[in-house]
Design an enzyme around this catalytic site. Structure first.
Site, mmCIF file in Angstrom:
data_model
loop_
_atom_site.group_PDB
_atom_site.id
_atom_site.type_symbol
_atom_site.label_atom_id
_atom_site.label_comp_id
_atom_site.label_asym_id
_atom_site.label_seq_id
_atom_site.Cartn_x
_atom_site.Cartn_y
_atom_site.Cartn_z
ATOM 1 N N HIS A 55 49.526 63.393 45.704
ATOM 2 C CA HIS A 55 50.419 63.203 46.841
ATOM 3 C C HIS A 55 49.983 64.073 48.015
ATOM 4 C CE1 HIS A 55 53.980 61.580 44.234
ATOM 5 N NE2 HIS A 55 52.879 60.872 44.110
ATOM 6 N N GLU A 57 51.357 66.573 49.541
ATOM 7 C CA GLU A 57 51.521 68.014 49.368
ATOM 8 C C GLU A 57 50.368 68.614 48.566
ATOM 9 O OE1 GLU A 57 55.784 66.298 49.092
ATOM 10 O OE2 GLU A 57 53.714 65.621 48.797
ATOM 11 N N CYS A 80 58.764 65.159 45.739
ATOM 12 C CA CYS A 80 59.272 64.556 44.503
ATOM 13 C C CYS A 80 59.595 65.634 43.477
ATOM 14 C CB CYS A 80 58.270 63.556 43.950
ATOM 15 S SG CYS A 80 56.655 64.258 43.537
ATOM 16 N N THR A 166 54.310 23.233 65.394
ATOM 17 C CA THR A 166 53.361 23.898 64.494
ATOM 18 C C THR A 166 52.172 23.012 64.133
ATOM 19 O OG1 THR A 166 54.542 23.162 62.506
ATOM 20 C CG2 THR A 166 55.235 25.245 63.489
ATOM 21 N N ALA A 169 51.661 15.337 65.084
ATOM 22 C CA ALA A 169 52.397 14.414 64.217
ATOM 23 C C ALA A 169 51.581 14.034 62.981
ATOM 24 C CB ALA A 169 52.772 13.154 64.998
ATOM 25 N N LEU A 302 60.580 26.169 54.101
ATOM 26 C CA LEU A 302 60.831 27.485 53.530
ATOM 27 C C LEU A 302 61.348 28.440 54.594
ATOM 28 C CD1 LEU A 302 60.762 29.560 51.272
ATOM 29 C CD2 LEU A 302 58.323 29.914 51.751
#
Length: 373
Positions: A55, A57, A80, A166, A169, A302
């Site tokens: 980590h 530290e 931690c 987007t 057609a 979605l």
């Protein structure tokens, strides 16, 4: 609130900048930076690079060596207090003999929040909390959300012409946006824990949904060699079992997690509409796969469902300076609204040019109950 000095602010700002260096590699762990000082001299500093490795530290203490004794440590997140793949950082600071620790924020995990701070105080180390807390929270919005709610942070990416189409057609859409915009998407992908799409989208585009290292900004590539870049998991909604091994999706080593109601890596229920339960999908990914951050690339169906179910934390929308006409394919399809009060509103957080395109980053506002009446 403790009174922090200009030097304290300077050191925590430095720690935050160090933490940002891990944003492409630390998932599912948070981005954390640490600076250790003696008087007004920096004797050690470091940041967390990858889950399972030391980590922030630890890196800072190693650099400081004996100079850690009696020093002040500036840490962007509460040290931690538990044993995982690495020993607790609070214990390391105690053993190193630091005299003071300044944390930007407490650990957001309610099961451990405050324990590291208490461990330090029990060892007679002075601890202060809250310096540049807002900046520290901005380092890890996805980690914080999962810790506090059990749900991942979801970004929905969409791209369209300036009139909201987007594709033509006939379905042709390559390329609506500029090369620079597509490169910018790689930057977002690289920071996510997973990229989510549907099997239909994957098949239509034969998409790999990987991070293309050569399209990342030079500022990223110089710090992250291609061999070290973390590839996100690919999460594919595939109730109809359409995926097959010949797809480009399976040419990469990063995992593919199929989501279905049976015989899949992620099994979820179907809703009353016969669709996969998206909320359960996200909750399962957060709980069983430790995914903090999901980047969604999919079509109108979605996207519409995610917005209606209020599962989108940020919408990232690229608008190209092109006009395709109303006979094209729209961004979200039909919502069936009958009153302006039902319209979904956005809070725009950022708007800028990326290449020739406009990139909007927006947060959907909560849908009021009156929209459902």
């Amino acid at each position: 609130m403790p009174k922090f000095t200009p030097f304290d602010h300077q050191m925590m700002t430095r720690a935050i900048k160090l933490a940002q260096k891990g944003r492409f590699t630390t998932a599912p762990n948070p981005n954390v930076g640490c600076v250790i000082t003696q008087g007004e001299s920096i004797v050690g500093e470091g940041f967390h690079y990858r889950a399972g490795e030391p980590h922030a530290e630890v890196h800072a203490l190693r650099m400081a060596g004996e100079s850690s004794r009696g020093a002040t440590a500036y840490v962007t997140l509460e040290p931690c207090s538990h044993y995982g793949r690495t020993p607790p950082c609070a214990e390391g600071l105690i053993n190193a003999g630091v005299s003071k620790v300044i944390c930007a924020m407490q650990d957001p995990n309610p099961q451990v929040s405050g324990r590291g701070i208490q461990m330090l105080r029990d060892a007679s180390i002075e601890v202060e909390v809250g310096l540049l807390e807002g900046d520290a929270k901005a380092l890890n919005p996805a980690f914080i959300k999962r810790m506090q709610t059990g749900m991942p942070f979801v970004q929905l990416k969409m791209a369209a012409s300036i009139d909201g189409q987007t594709a033509l057609a006939n379905g042709k859409s390559q390329w609506i946006t500029s090369k620079q915009a597509r490169q910018n998407v790689q930057n977002y992908r690289a920071q996510a824990g997973a990229i989510l799409s549907t099997s239909q989208t994957v098949i239509d585009d034969n998409a790999s949904l990987t991070v293309r290292w050569n399209e990342l900004p030079e500022s990223v590539k110089e710090h992250y060699p291609e061999a070290e870049l973390r590839q996100p998991a690919r999460v594919i909604l595939d109730r109809q079992n359409k995926l097959h091994p010949q797809l480009a999706l399976y040419a990469s080593h990063s995992p593919v997690l199929r989501v279905s109601n049976e015989n899949a890596e992620v099994i979820v229920e179907v809703n009353q509409s016969g669709q996969l339960d998206l909320r359960q999908t996200f909750a399962t990914l957060a709980k069983t796969h430790n995914i903090n951050h999901i980047w969604v690339e999919a079509g109108a169906k979605l996207a519409k469902s995610l917005l209606e179910e209020q599962l989108v934390d940020e919408l990232v929308l690229y608008l190209a300076p092109k006009i395709m006409g109303s006979d094209g394919r729209g961004l979200f399809g039909a919502f069936g609204l009958t009153d302006m009060q039902q319209v979904l509103e956005l809070d725009i957080k950022d708007c800028r040019l990326v290449g020739s395109d406009v990139r909007l980053v927006a947060v959907p506002k909560p849908i009021e109950s009156k929209r459902k009446d």
